[in-house]
Design an enzyme around this catalytic site. Structure first.
Site, PDB file in Angstrom:
ATOM      1  N   GLY A  44      -8.752   0.195  -2.441  1.00  0.00           N
ATOM      2  CA  GLY A  44      -7.538  -0.295  -1.790  1.00  0.00           C
ATOM      3  C   GLY A  44      -6.919   0.756  -0.894  1.00  0.00           C
ATOM      4  O   GLY A  44      -5.711   0.733  -0.627  1.00  0.00           O
ATOM      5  N   GLY A  48      -1.095  -0.183   2.548  1.00  0.00           N
ATOM      6  CA  GLY A  48      -0.045   0.106   1.580  1.00  0.00           C
ATOM      7  C   GLY A  48      -0.098   1.502   1.012  1.00  0.00           C
ATOM      8  O   GLY A  48      -0.368   2.479   1.710  1.00  0.00           O
ATOM      9  N   GLY A  50      -2.275   2.802  -0.952  1.00  0.00           N
ATOM     10  CA  GLY A  50      -3.615   3.367  -0.900  1.00  0.00           C
ATOM     11  C   GLY A  50      -3.899   4.070   0.408  1.00  0.00           C
ATOM     12  O   GLY A  50      -4.539   5.128   0.430  1.00  0.00           O
ATOM     13  N   SER A 177       1.598  -0.670 -13.752  1.00  0.00           N
ATOM     14  CA  SER A 177       2.867  -1.166 -13.211  1.00  0.00           C
ATOM     15  C   SER A 177       3.901  -1.207 -14.326  1.00  0.00           C
ATOM     16  O   SER A 177       3.555  -1.326 -15.517  1.00  0.00           O
ATOM     17  CB  SER A 177       2.678  -2.574 -12.627  1.00  0.00           C
ATOM     18  OG  SER A 177       3.916  -3.218 -12.427  1.00  0.00           O
ATOM     19  N   TYR A 202      -0.539 -11.029 -14.468  1.00  0.00           N
ATOM     20  CA  TYR A 202      -0.425  -9.728 -13.805  1.00  0.00           C
ATOM     21  C   TYR A 202      -0.004  -8.652 -14.812  1.00  0.00           C
ATOM     22  O   TYR A 202      -0.606  -7.568 -14.873  1.00  0.00           O
ATOM     23  CB  TYR A 202       0.587  -9.813 -12.667  1.00  0.00           C
ATOM     24  CG  TYR A 202       0.800  -8.514 -11.930  1.00  0.00           C
ATOM     25  CD1 TYR A 202      -0.049  -8.146 -10.887  1.00  0.00           C
ATOM     26  CD2 TYR A 202       1.836  -7.652 -12.277  1.00  0.00           C
ATOM     27  CE1 TYR A 202       0.134  -6.947 -10.208  1.00  0.00           C
ATOM     28  CE2 TYR A 202       2.030  -6.448 -11.608  1.00  0.00           C
ATOM     29  CZ  TYR A 202       1.182  -6.110 -10.574  1.00  0.00           C
ATOM     30  OH  TYR A 202       1.363  -4.919  -9.911  1.00  0.00           O
TER      31      TYR A 202
END
Length: 328
Positions: A44, A48, A50, A177, A202
């Site tokens: 990724g 963003g 990454g 997260s 998630y």
């Protein structure tokens, strides 16, 4: 009328206070470490957080391999990183974490063609785009956010072990997260569709990453490889676009203003990848560039063991493959 305006004013003031307090606690990676001669993978790494992580590491002289499933995005990101850092040693490779075949192909290519791997940053992830099964028989959100990274990390362990040295271990980062705190792990139900709310899936995937990191740290004791979880905080990235683009736009705007921009969100990962003392920690959970604590159930050894066994089965790792991956 005046009462309504007063309420609005109070709400605005509270939002501003929260924003100021939050912004004041956001930490920044202070390491000046160079990475000349080192090789880094950032999944990724094309957008963003990454992209910011990959750009920073390239600026430090590393060979940076960025990976995502989108050819055009990867090509554009490579050009951008090279232009900003003047480091020509930036490579884009296709990787679809929602496909076991793609993960194995990517890992085999790395093992065959790279002489070393010093840092693996499992940054790629998705929000809540859909609740369906992949061709591999796993929930899409779970496979991209957890199972794909699980398989990739294990397949790359031999090269990570080869590259780690006393006092300079290879480092594995898993991007979790704050929503891991709502996560639940029932190995028989993790991949069910139309069972969980998408936001719950998630959270489940992010809790699985913490459990995986803790279990893998135990497996890696005695080797020169460390593994840690990174919680970037609330970051305004395109992950919020997975539901509604309009809602996602406003969420990103609010979060960027009140909490963290993608650049700020990248700072804890950079700290864990670069800081000397962070390299002495394995099985840690980092927030704002310091060791913190995950939710209590993330440290349940029985849950971690059950999840590990089920994950090995689902990603189709054979006994001999797993032994080779973990051999120290």
């Amino acid at each position: 009328m005046y009462g309504f305006l007063l309420i609005i004013a109070i709400i605005v003031i509270l939002i501003l206070v929260v924003a100021v307090v939050q912004k004041s606690t956001n930490a920044i990676c202070l390491s000046k470490k160079r990475l000349d001669g080192k090789t880094v993978i950032v999944t990724g790494g094309t957008a963003g957080m990454g992209l910011h992580i990959a750009t920073d590491l390239a600026d430090r002289g590393a060979k940076v391999i960025i990976a995502c499933p989108f050819e055009e995005e990867g090509t554009n990101a490579t050009k951008q990183i090279v232009q900003e850092t003047e480091n020509e040693n930036v490579v884009f490779k296709l990787l679809d974490l929602g496909s076991l075949k793609s993960v194995r192909k990517f890992a085999a290519d790395i093992i065959k063609n790279e002489k070393r791997l010093d840092i693996l940053i499992n940054n790629a992830g998705i929000g809540t785009p859909g609740d369906f099964l992949t061709p591999d028989g796993m929930n899409f959100i779970m496979q991209v956010n957890y199972y794909g990274g699980f398989l990739l990390t294990l397949l790359l362990l031999p090269l990570l072990r080869k590259s780690g040295q006393p006092g300079e271990p290879s480092r594995i980062l898993l991007t979790t997260s704050v929503l891991h705190r709502i996560g639940q792990v029932d190995v028989d139900k993790l991949n069910l569709t139309n069972y969980w709310f998408k936001l719950q899936i998630y959270g489940n995937s992010k809790l699985c990453l913490v459990l995986f990191g803790n279990r893998l740290a135990e497996e890696l004791k005695g080797s020169h490889v460390v593994v840690n979880n990174v919680d970037p905080g609330a970051v305004g990235t395109r992950i919020f676009d997975s539901g509604s683009r309009v809602v996602g736009f406003f969420l990103k705007l609010v979060i960027n203003c009140m909490f963290k921009t993608p650049w700020l969100g990248a700072q804890t990962a950079l700290h864990v990848a670069l800081d000397k003392k962070a390299g002495e920690v394995s099985g840690g959970y980092f927030q704002n560039c310091r060791v913190s604590k995950a939710v209590r159930r993330a440290y349940c050894e029985d849950t971690a063991d059950s999840l590990w066994k089920e994950s090995v089965k689902l990603v189709q790792l054979t006994k001999s493959e797993l032994e080779e991956c973990l051999r120290t």
